[in-house]
Design an enzyme around this catalytic site. Structure first.
Site, mmCIF file in Angstrom:
data_model
loop_
_atom_site.group_PDB
_atom_site.id
_atom_site.type_symbol
_atom_site.label_atom_id
_atom_site.label_comp_id
_atom_site.label_asym_id
_atom_site.label_seq_id
_atom_site.Cartn_x
_atom_site.Cartn_y
_atom_site.Cartn_z
ATOM 1 N N PHE A 1 0.894 -1.317 -0.154
ATOM 2 C CA PHE A 1 -0.137 0.064 0.104
ATOM 3 C C PHE A 1 0.689 1.143 0.071
ATOM 4 O O PHE A 1 0.594 2.198 0.795
ATOM 5 C CB PHE A 1 -1.064 -0.015 1.227
ATOM 6 N N HIS A 2 1.745 1.259 -1.104
ATOM 7 C CA HIS A 2 2.563 2.446 -1.219
ATOM 8 C C HIS A 2 3.287 2.464 -2.613
ATOM 9 O O HIS A 2 3.358 1.281 -3.096
ATOM 10 C CB HIS A 2 3.895 2.503 -0.181
ATOM 11 N N ALA A 3 3.845 3.568 -2.826
ATOM 12 C CA ALA A 3 4.738 3.605 -3.988
ATOM 13 C C ALA A 3 6.013 4.170 -3.691
ATOM 14 O O ALA A 3 6.226 4.616 -2.625
ATOM 15 C CB ALA A 3 4.015 4.544 -5.135
ATOM 16 N N ARG B 1 1.881 -0.239 -5.022
ATOM 17 C CA ARG B 1 1.948 -1.851 -5.018
ATOM 18 C C ARG B 1 1.150 -2.298 -3.588
ATOM 19 O O ARG B 1 1.337 -1.667 -2.494
ATOM 20 C CB ARG B 1 3.509 -2.455 -4.962
#
Ligand code: TYD
Length: 138
Positions: free
Chosen positions: A47-49, A94
């Site tokens: 839950f981040h890029a 992602r």
């Protein structure tokens, strides 16, 4: 899509071996390796890029679903083979879901760990990806 890379592997009557070389099998120098394992049931991760990071993700044991989102569409990769890896270059959101109990997910990364490089807010990710064409599918 060119994100999944088949890895050179050597098998004989003793078993299997996969070799990965920087600037050869994968197009960056590896500065960091980490792996995720012993994941709890029904948990999702990620839950981040990242603003500036290349990664190569190999499910060396078990399986999981790895979601890549370029801001326009999401692709779910079911990673279930130690003989292939997922190359992530550019700005992608992602997520990792559906880890099997025995899953060991190994990640090779182009940079040392840097909290500043993370984008943890989805709206900020969308704003960032619109400013760069690196995040587009090839
Ligand atoms: P986190 O980013 O939450 O993992 P995921 O990408 O699976 O959601 O990382 C979990 C913890 O591990 C967090 O405290 C940061 C730390 N960490 C490092 O110290 N070095 C690393 O290379 C990574 C990926 C995480």
């Amino acid at each position: 899509m060119k994100n999944l890379i088949d890895l050179p592997h050597f098998g004989d009557d003793r078993g299997s071996l996969v070799a990965i070389e920087s600037m050869d099998t994968i197009p960056f120098e590896v500065k960091r390796i980490y792996y995720i394992f012993d994941t709890k049931k029904d948990v999702a991760r990620g839950f981040h890029a990242h603003k500036n990071l290349s990664q190569f993700v190999i499910c060396v044991k078990g399986q999981c679903d790895f979601v890549l989102d370029d801001g326009e569409r999401k692709v779910i990769y079911n990673l279930n083979s130690a003989k292939e890896g997922l190359l992530i270059e550019g700005v992608y959101w992602r997520e990792m879901h559906n880890f099997s109990e025995d899953c060991v997910l190994m990640v090779l990364a182009s940079e040392h760990y840097n909290e500043i490089d993370y984008i943890k807010d989805y709206q900020e990710f969308l704003a960032t990806v619109r400013k760069t064409k690196d995040g587009k599918w090839q």
